[in-house]
Design an enzyme around this catalytic site. Structure first.
Site, PDB file in Angstrom:
ATOM      1  N   HIS A 262       3.632  56.903  15.169  1.00 37.91           N
ATOM      2  CA  HIS A 262       2.269  57.121  15.656  1.00 37.91           C
ATOM      3  C   HIS A 262       1.497  58.056  14.714  1.00 37.91           C
ATOM      4  O   HIS A 262       0.398  57.722  14.252  1.00 37.91           O
ATOM      5  CB  HIS A 262       2.337  57.717  17.069  1.00 37.91           C
ATOM      6  CG  HIS A 262       1.008  58.005  17.695  1.00 37.91           C
ATOM      7  ND1 HIS A 262       0.433  57.152  18.610  1.00 37.91           N
ATOM      8  CD2 HIS A 262       0.143  59.027  17.535  1.00 37.91           C
ATOM      9  CE1 HIS A 262      -0.743  57.653  18.986  1.00 37.91           C
ATOM     10  NE2 HIS A 262      -0.944  58.797  18.351  1.00 37.91           N
ATOM     11  N   GLU A 263       2.074  59.200  14.425  1.00 41.33           N
ATOM     12  CA  GLU A 263       1.364  60.183  13.585  1.00 41.33           C
ATOM     13  C   GLU A 263       1.174  59.654  12.166  1.00 41.33           C
ATOM     14  O   GLU A 263       0.159  59.940  11.529  1.00 41.33           O
ATOM     15  CB  GLU A 263       2.105  61.532  13.573  1.00 41.33           C
ATOM     16  CG  GLU A 263       2.279  62.203  14.942  1.00 41.33           C
ATOM     17  CD  GLU A 263       0.998  62.351  15.771  1.00 41.33           C
ATOM     18  OE1 GLU A 263      -0.096  62.446  15.188  1.00 41.33           O
ATOM     19  OE2 GLU A 263       1.100  62.337  17.028  1.00 41.33           O
ATOM     20  N   HIS A 266      -1.953  57.746  12.024  1.00 41.37           N
ATOM     21  CA  HIS A 266      -3.121  58.624  11.825  1.00 41.37           C
ATOM     22  C   HIS A 266      -3.202  59.058  10.357  1.00 41.37           C
ATOM     23  O   HIS A 266      -4.278  59.078   9.759  1.00 41.37           O
ATOM     24  CB  HIS A 266      -2.974  59.896  12.668  1.00 41.37           C
ATOM     25  CG  HIS A 266      -3.264  59.708  14.135  1.00 41.37           C
ATOM     26  ND1 HIS A 266      -4.455  59.214  14.600  1.00 41.37           N
ATOM     27  CD2 HIS A 266      -2.522  59.975  15.243  1.00 41.37           C
ATOM     28  CE1 HIS A 266      -4.439  59.194  15.939  1.00 41.37           C
ATOM     29  NE2 HIS A 266      -3.273  59.637  16.354  1.00 41.37           N
ATOM     30  N   GLU A 292      -7.114  56.430  17.048  1.00 44.55           N
ATOM     31  CA  GLU A 292      -6.056  56.047  17.979  1.00 44.55           C
ATOM     32  C   GLU A 292      -5.713  54.574  17.798  1.00 44.55           C
ATOM     33  O   GLU A 292      -4.593  54.151  18.020  1.00 44.55           O
ATOM     34  CB  GLU A 292      -6.516  56.354  19.409  1.00 44.55           C
ATOM     35  CG  GLU A 292      -5.407  56.705  20.361  1.00 44.55           C
ATOM     36  CD  GLU A 292      -4.528  57.875  19.917  1.00 44.55           C
ATOM     37  OE1 GLU A 292      -3.369  57.901  20.347  1.00 44.55           O
ATOM     38  OE2 GLU A 292      -4.971  58.742  19.137  1.00 44.55           O
TER      39      GLU A 292
HETATM   40 ZN    ZN Z   1      -2.775  59.905  18.428  1.00 42.42          ZN
END
Ligand code: ZN
Length: 496
Positions: A262-263, A266, A292
């Site tokens: 997830h990170e 980003h 997101e």
């Molecule tokens: Zn996030």
């Protein structure tokens, strides 16, 4: 380059320098700084924040922006002026005294919230949350245009051009589709064994595997570092210094694995922004929703797909033999996607995740409309959880106290999480029409997909809005039906 433009750039550089320093200090306080640093360093943070505010509100800065706003400028410059002007107007609309009070309240509320959560005691947080709501409403009121509702002002901050008018039908449609899908899946997934996901797993092995994942995902180590913190997050000083953090749990190894994916989503976004925008107001991702969108795309559409794991599952078994050596890849895939009612948003599966956001959206709306009082929030929260997910929090820690957002005054933020997922689904189908996505993943060619995202999303930073990005990639306006289609296809395929 015009004289005025040169002057504005000087102002911008000073503002960016202060912002970079603030980001760096905040990152440091979350990661490396010793326990006692917080109280003292946060005073410096307060001073730097005031300096930044003074810079932005300087008379000559306002004059320059007003003049340049009227001029014909190349697209990139026009956007920069627009961003700087937006920030200045937002600040100027709020009386300095209230702004200071709000900053102080934010710092105080976060600490009180953390303690209340630890002690599982909403009543100690209630007065400060009440004040926070009141101030946020009032400040949004200052910025509202004629007839605009304060909650819409906030929604627009996080995702430009999305208001209750567009979000209500979005949430209503998804609620209508997802609640029944959830009910249909529930009996079918009961028998799916996921006990091994909660078995003990050596932390060193987890760390080695997560480090390996960074390379698989194409995390550029010359531009980024990965550290640790209590809760995983990503921060970017600029596109050549992006920092992600992770957290490892001995009895929940997949938590660290999916957090790092997830990170990294980003981080790839920030790293992919073109250099012309570095250290300008356009040098970050365009919105919370689009950010997101990237992180959830990598985490769920890529990271929870079977194809992604085909070339790398052996590595997981090798680095974390306990508990994965004996688990077949197919079993692993069914376990990591298994929908099950979960009280905590950040631990929830893709289906209940949306329902978590729905609960928060409905409550925020009611709070802003004056239909719900802060003191009745825990009850209202628990009732909705029971209605949508069929589970009721036993205490406030598992319920209304779980997220920090409201303590920071970030009302209107949650919907951008749901929008991000819906954006991701829409882009996913375009991508699948152009590439054999599963084929690429099976071959370990994730780079092709990342390149597509870089070309069409990342490089633009704040130059394009989410809506413009979606339109340019998919040829269509925002369409949440792709999100429903994605969830239905994926989960029926896996479990029904
Ligand atoms: Zn996030």
């Amino acid at each position: 380059m015009g004289k005025k433009w040169k002057k504005l750039m000087k102002n911008m550089d000073r503002q960016m320098a202060l912002k970079t320093a603030l980001t760096m200090l905040e990152y440091d306080m979350e990661t490396e700084a010793p326990e006692e640093a917080h109280e003292y360093t946060s005073q410096m943070v307060g001073i730097l924040n005031s300096m930044l505010q003074e810079e932005i509100l300087r008379k000559d800065n306002g004059r320059l922006l007003d003049q340049l706003e009227k001029k014909e400028l190349p697209e990139e410059r026009r956007k920069m002026v627009h961003e700087m002007q937006k920030e200045r107007r937002r600040m100027a609309a709020i009386p300095a005294k209230e702004y200071r009070e709000f900053s102080a309240l934010q710092a105080k509320a976060s600490t009180i919230w953390a303690r209340a959560r630890e002690n599982n005691d909403f009543s100690s947080f209630e007065p400060v949350l009440d004040r926070m709501l009141e101030m946020t409403k009032k400040m949004a009121g200052y910025r509202a245009e004629k007839g605009q509702k304060p909650y819409d002002v906030l929604l627009n901050d996080y995702e430009e051009s999305f208001t209750m008018e567009s979000l209500d039908p979005f949430f209503a449609m998804l609620k209508k589709e997802i609640v029944p899908l959830w009910k249909k899946l529930e009996p079918a997934v009961k028998s799916v064994d996921d006990s091994f996901l909660y078995a003990k797993c050596d932390i060193q092995g987890q760390k080695r595997f997560c480090d390996y994942l960074l390379d698989v995902l194409g995390f550029d180590r010359r531009r980024g570092v990965a550290g640790e913190s209590a809760h995983p997050f990503t921060t970017s000083l600029h596109n050549h210094d992006v920092r992600i953090t992770n957290h490892y749990y001995e009895d929940l190894p997949v938590s660290g694995i999916f957090s790092v994916i997830h990170e990294t989503g980003h981080a790839l976004y920030e790293m992919g922004i073109r250099d012309e925008l570095t250290q300008t107001p356009l040098g970050g991702g365009t919105s919370c929703g689009m950010h997101e969108c990237q992180s959830r795309f990598y985490e769920n559409m890529i990271g929870r797909s079977e194809a992604f794991w085909i070339p790398i599952y052996g590595k997981l078994q090798e680095m974390c033999p306990e508990p994965f050596a004996e688990v077949e890849r197919k079993e692993f895939i069914r376990a990591i996607n298994k929908p099950k009612p979960e009280l905590i948003r950040v631990e929830s599966d893709e289906i209940s995740y949306f329902l978590h956001i729905l609960v928060r959206y409905e409550l925020e709306k009611a709070l802003f409309a004056g239909d719900l009082k802060v003191k009745d929030l825990p009850e209202a929260w628990n009732d909705r959880m029971e209605e949508y997910l069929g589970i009721r929090p036993k205490n406030d820690r598992e319920g209304v106290l779980q997220d920090i957002h409201w303590a920071q005054g970030s009302f209107g933020y949650f919907p951008s999480y749901a929008l991000g997922n819906a954006f991701a689904a829409q882009i996913y189908y375009t991508l699948r029409a152009r590439y054999d996505v599963d084929g690429l993943l099976r071959e370990g060619q994730l780079g092709v997909i990342t390149e597509f995202l870089r070309e069409n999303i990342h490089q633009y930073g704040g130059l394009k809005s989410s809506r413009e990005i979606l339109k340019d990639i998919t040829g269509e306006d925002f369409d949440p039906s792709y999100y429903v289609r994605y969830l239905k296809e994926k989960f029926t395929g896996l479990y029904l």
